[in-house]
Design an enzyme around this catalytic site. Structure first.
Site, PDB file in Angstrom:
ATOM      1  CG  HIS A 141      35.539  39.848  38.161  1.00  0.00           C
ATOM      2  ND1 HIS A 141      36.855  39.456  38.050  1.00  0.00           N
ATOM      3  CD2 HIS A 141      34.933  38.938  38.969  1.00  0.00           C
ATOM      4  CE1 HIS A 141      37.028  38.337  38.744  1.00  0.00           C
ATOM      5  NE2 HIS A 141      35.882  38.004  39.326  1.00  0.00           N
ATOM      6  CB  SER A 176      36.436  34.538  39.982  1.00  0.00           C
ATOM      7  OG  SER A 176      36.831  35.697  40.677  1.00  0.00           O
TER       8      SER A 176
END
Length: 372
Positions: free
Chosen positions: A265, A148
């Site tokens: 996400h 991430s």
């Protein structure tokens, strides 16, 4: 601070934090072929495009949000450039990041707007420690990946972005994700499932439950592929509650809500994409000097435009970490594995590597960010 000011400041700060960019690592496409082969777009002569002995190479893994803790960085400030990095961060962020990392308070460090820059800077500070204690690990690095927000640190390490401009992009990203999180009650749920667990079917059932409650266009989907039978599911809070309440029927062995502010996400982050897209248009992006793998599909970044696209897509796409590790460590039977270093707070990526590839994990080391 505006992006234009940060871009201007980058030239001033670049000299102060120079060793976190590729020039100081002594890496170039002529010296260190990316991956275990040559990097994307490399123009090496045919006789130089040979595979390297993996035992003499290293891979760096950069953690993401959730790895932060009060006290991280305490063992790093004595190393070259680290204090300068935190000083530069204070100018860009507008607050004392080092004090927040070392002393908290924890509730402030846990906020998305703070923990993403904190993990980013602490991870690159850990690179400085590794450079000081084991320079060969840096010199022989052939690949990097970040989870991430860790992907930004990996790209800085690989020479694709400057420290200052990447930190500003992380700041914008974190603020946009925080704002998106506040639009609807949402979250993330860590799930360990039985081999027969059907995650997409479970998410579909959770969405149908949300519709029965009057929620229009509910979101519930896999946000992180961590390891076999290990997932993080994210979406509307009511959907996650349904999954927890029906975990046994859904073949889930364990569920645990994550201490994050929203459904990262997933489609619920759609409003965060434009601010990040805009800032990535303004900062300089170069092709990485080593292989860096995208969370979106587990594949290597190939060009500047590819990086800009994928970093934006990453906000609304699942992190395919399991697939990324398979891509990095896939090899023929009997072939050796590279040394792997986790640079940043926590040891979660090492634990994940062990579940995905036990043999590769035997060459894993953690760079401690707390002790001297």
């Amino acid at each position: 601070m505006s992006a234009s000011k940060v871009v201007g400041m980058a030239a001033v700060l670049r000299g102060k934090v120079r060793s976190v960019v590729s020039v100081s690592r002594g890496l170039s496409t002529q010296q260190q072929p990316g991956s275990l082969e040559s990097p994307p777009g490399s123009q090496l002569p045919a006789e130089r495009r040979h595979r390297k002995d993996p035992r003499g190479c290293s891979v760096l893994l950069f953690p993401g949000q959730g790895s932060q803790f009060v006290g991280m960085g305490r063992g790093l400030t004595k190393y070259p450039n680290v204090k300068e990095m935190f000083s530069a961060a204070q100018k860009i962020l507008g607050y004392d990041l080092l004090s927040l990392c070392l002393e908290g308070p924890e509730e402030e460090l846990m906020k998305t707007v703070h923990c993403q820059p904190a993990v980013f800077v602490t991870s690159l500070a850990a690179v400085e420690k590794l450079q000081h204690e084991n320079p060969k690990a840096i010199e022989t690095c052939v690949a990097a990946a970040g989870f991430s927000v860790g992907e930004f640190a990996a790209l800085v390490f690989a020479g694709a972005m400057t420290f200052s401009e990447a930190l500003y992009a992380v700041k914008v990203r974190a603020e946009a994700m925080q704002e998106a999180s506040e639009l609807v009650p949402s979250g993330m749920l860590s799930v360990i499932g039985r081999p027969q667990a059907q995650y997409k079917y479970a998410c579909l059932q959770a969405k149908e439950h949300c519709k029965s409650l009057g929620i229009q266009e509910p979101v519930c989907s896999v946000a992180n592929y961590l390891f076999p039978d290990g997932r993080v599911i994210a979406g509307h809070q009511q959907a996650l509650d349904f999954l927890q309440q029906n975990s046994q029927r859904l073949q889930f062995l364990r569920t645990k809500p994550l201490p994050v502010s929203g459904a990262f996400h997933t489609e619920l982050m759609a409003s965060a994409t434009e601010p990040l897209r805009e800032v990535l248009r303004q900062v300089e992006v170069r092709r990485p000097e080593i292989s860096v793998y995208s969370n979106v599909d587990g594949k290597r970044y190939m060009s500047e435009s590819h990086m800009r696209r994928q970093l934006v897509r990453q906000l609304v796409s699942p992190v395919k970490w399991e697939q990324t590790l398979h891509e990095i460590y896939e090899r023929t039977q009997g072939e050796s594995f590279p040394q792997t270093y986790e640079v940043g707070p926590g040891k979660q990526l090492g634990a994940t590597l062990q579940k995905c590839n036990r043999k590769a994990s035997q060459s894993y080391s953690y760079v401690d960010v707390t002790t001297h």
